[in-house]
Write an enzyme that holds these catalytic residues in place. Sequence first.
Site: not given
Length: 273
Positions: A29, A60, A82, A84-85, A112, A210-211, A234, A246
Amino acid sequence: MEYSMIKEASQYIEEKLKNKPVIGLVLGSGLGVLADEIQNPVVIPYNEIPHFPESTVSGHKGQLVVGELEGKQVLAMQGRFHFYEGYTMQQVTFPIRVMKELGITSLIVTNAAGGINESFNPGDLMIITDQINNMGTSPLIGPNDEQMGARFPDMSSAFDKAYIENALMAANDLGLQVQKGVYVGNTGPAYETPAEIRMLRTWGGDAVGMSTVPEVMVANHANMRVLGISCISNMAAGILDQPLTHDEVIDTTNKVKQDFLQFVKKIVQTLSF
């Protein structure tokens, strides 16, 4: 994921290339800007490649950029997939299989991530020394094709120790302060609760995202050498007592992009195989 599908995708890409890439780059990201540095680029949108998923997340771009970076032939994913997609773990990691089929044996994965380690600051770059799979599943579940890798791959050096040393030397040469730490992979897409972050810290996690974890598992299965870099975009939930967005992730990666670009370019320049 059937070998014939991997073969079909790699042949499609190969037909468009003049030179053989030797390093694979997965750009997370807000970090896709590195692909803009590639010289004499061949750009291939994901939706043109047989069996490739499409990237649906902002930050992306959704294309392969292949060409020369710091004197080396590279293939960069400008945007990743990902879990989650809604993609399967096999779809998420399909590009890593294709890279291996193209002859790439060195992989640099970037992301990230939220900082769990309270000594970190947003904008820090962290070399990943190890990972924790907290996704509840694995891209290696299912029948194993021996031509792709061993049934029970060793993950004791998931991130190549020589590549980590190389990255530390590159940072030192640039006068860049970098962190080292353990990356935890969660499914997302919700950010973690403060209680979950406290739990991950007791596990030894330094950053969370998440990746990356599935990609690194498949790369190890395929006997590829891996280097991982997180941009701490963050601080994770409960540390600064502020909501997570995000937009903040993209803002931070934009602020540190010059350091990130310098760092990865130096690594590519000095990487030996």
